[in-house]
Design a protein around this motif. Structure first.
Motif, PDB file in Angstrom:
ATOM      1  N   ASP A   1      11.520  -0.732   7.650  1.00 33.31           N
ATOM      2  CA  ASP A   1      10.394  -0.637   6.715  1.00 33.31           C
ATOM      3  C   ASP A   1      10.087  -2.033   6.178  1.00 33.31           C
ATOM      4  O   ASP A   1      10.996  -2.811   5.868  1.00 33.31           O
ATOM      5  N   ASP A   2       8.819  -2.341   6.052  1.00 29.05           N
ATOM      6  CA  ASP A   2       8.418  -3.666   5.590  1.00 29.05           C
ATOM      7  C   ASP A   2       7.019  -3.579   5.009  1.00 29.05           C
ATOM      8  O   ASP A   2       6.284  -2.613   5.235  1.00 29.05           O
TER       9      ASP A   2
ATOM     10  N   ALA B   1       1.971  -0.852   3.830  1.00 29.77           N
ATOM     11  CA  ALA B   1       3.336  -0.362   4.009  1.00 29.77           C
ATOM     12  C   ALA B   1       3.535  -0.102   5.496  1.00 29.77           C
ATOM     13  O   ALA B   1       2.896   0.788   6.071  1.00 29.77           O
ATOM     14  N   CYS B   2       4.405  -0.879   6.113  1.00 30.21           N
ATOM     15  CA  CYS B   2       4.490  -0.900   7.581  1.00 30.21           C
ATOM     16  C   CYS B   2       5.862  -0.498   8.111  1.00 30.21           C
ATOM     17  O   CYS B   2       6.863  -0.515   7.393  1.00 30.21           O
TER      18      CYS B   2
ATOM     19  N   LEU C   1       6.005  -6.957  15.368  1.00 31.58           N
ATOM     20  CA  LEU C   1       4.851  -6.078  15.270  1.00 31.58           C
ATOM     21  C   LEU C   1       4.930  -5.286  13.971  1.00 31.58           C
ATOM     22  O   LEU C   1       5.973  -4.724  13.639  1.00 31.58           O
ATOM     23  N   TRP C   2       3.820  -5.302  13.209  1.00 34.40           N
ATOM     24  CA  TRP C   2       3.737  -4.505  11.978  1.00 34.40           C
ATOM     25  C   TRP C   2       2.760  -3.366  12.196  1.00 34.40           C
ATOM     26  O   TRP C   2       1.585  -3.589  12.535  1.00 34.40           O
ATOM     27  N   LEU C   3       3.222  -2.129  12.002  1.00 33.57           N
ATOM     28  CA  LEU C   3       2.418  -0.941  12.267  1.00 33.57           C
ATOM     29  C   LEU C   3       2.221  -0.133  10.985  1.00 33.57           C
ATOM     30  O   LEU C   3       3.152   0.000  10.185  1.00 33.57           O
ATOM     31  N   CYS C   4       1.026   0.409  10.804  1.00 35.14           N
ATOM     32  CA  CYS C   4       0.742   1.238   9.628  1.00 35.14           C
ATOM     33  C   CYS C   4      -0.236   2.343  10.026  1.00 35.14           C
ATOM     34  O   CYS C   4      -1.303   2.050  10.584  1.00 35.14           O
ATOM     35  N   PRO C   5       0.081   3.615   9.737  1.00 35.32           N
ATOM     36  CA  PRO C   5      -0.802   4.718  10.133  1.00 35.32           C
ATOM     37  C   PRO C   5      -2.132   4.727   9.376  1.00 35.32           C
ATOM     38  O   PRO C   5      -3.047   5.444   9.777  1.00 35.32           O
TER      39      PRO C   5
END
Length: 217
Positions: free
Chosen positions: A122-123, A133-134, A162-166
């Motif tokens: 979490d990052d 919030a990724c 890689l930073w992912l966020c829905p």
């Protein structure tokens, strides 16, 4: 296993050209390492996300910049059809079918081979003044068997984060950065600059507003 290469149009910035990559590396339906979530589970037709891409090379003093937009062109209960348009290329861009129920894979989404080591945590990541919030993916391949292989760093690895966020429509990516290997010292950063639906931006600017006049030529 290792990243095969990246570049733009006919030019290879690092690694090998696209025709040398096995066909199954460009299919989102590929198995292997899944993403932490499916960015298409709650998609709507017309969703899009636009990114600025900056690439550097030790052999050039001038960074290369382009704009890339991912757009949901068609949607059904089980699938979406994702269009990718790059300002460096003419035409509408390629369209590929993606599952709404299964999370895409690193192999399919990012063209990395299945032997990579990926750590998920979490990052928070701030781009354009907004904090997301990724899920952060720190990605490295296994060490290269051949230490002289120029498709990897000198120590046999490359670094990709890689930073992912829905919350991000279209693709779910907030930022993607990579430090490649070999003597070129290539780097690439793809950063979110806007997302929305249809002609309206929910956050940031529209694809048209994000594309410079020089890029439209």
């Amino acid at each position: 296993m290792r990243l095969a290469g990246f570049g733009s149009m006919e030019k290879v910035e690092w690694g090998v050209a696209a025709p040398a990559v096995a066909p199954d590396l460009v299919e989102l339906a590929s198995a292997k390492t899944p993403m932490p979530f499916s960015p298409f589970a709650s998609s709507s037709g017309g969703d899009w996300a636009t990114y600025k891409v900056v690439s550097t090379d030790a052999r050039s003093d001038t960074p290369r910049e382009s704009t890339v937009t991912f757009r949901i062109k068609k949607i059904t209960v089980t699938s979406v059809w994702l269009q990718q348009h790059d300002s460096e290329r003419q035409g509408e861009g390629r369209v590929r079918e993606c599952s709404r129920k299964e999370a895409p894979t690193l192999q399919g989404l990012l063209l990395v081979e299945p032997g990579v080591h990926a750590e998920v945590s979490d990052d928070k990541r701030t781009v354009g003044g907004r904090e997301f919030a990724c899920k952060r993916l720190s990605i490295q391949p296994e060490r290269a068997e051949d230490p002289h292989d120029e498709t990897t760093n000198r120590d046999g690895s490359y670094v990709m984060t890689l930073w992912l966020c829905p919350e991000v429509k279209g693709l779910g990516i907030v930022e993607w950065e990579m430090i490649g290997g070999g003597e070129s010292g290539s780097t690439r950063n793809m950063k979110l600059v806007g997302f929305g639906n249809g002609e309206k931006a929910e956050w940031g600017k529209t694809p048209e507003e994000n594309t410079s006049p020089d890029e439209r030529k």
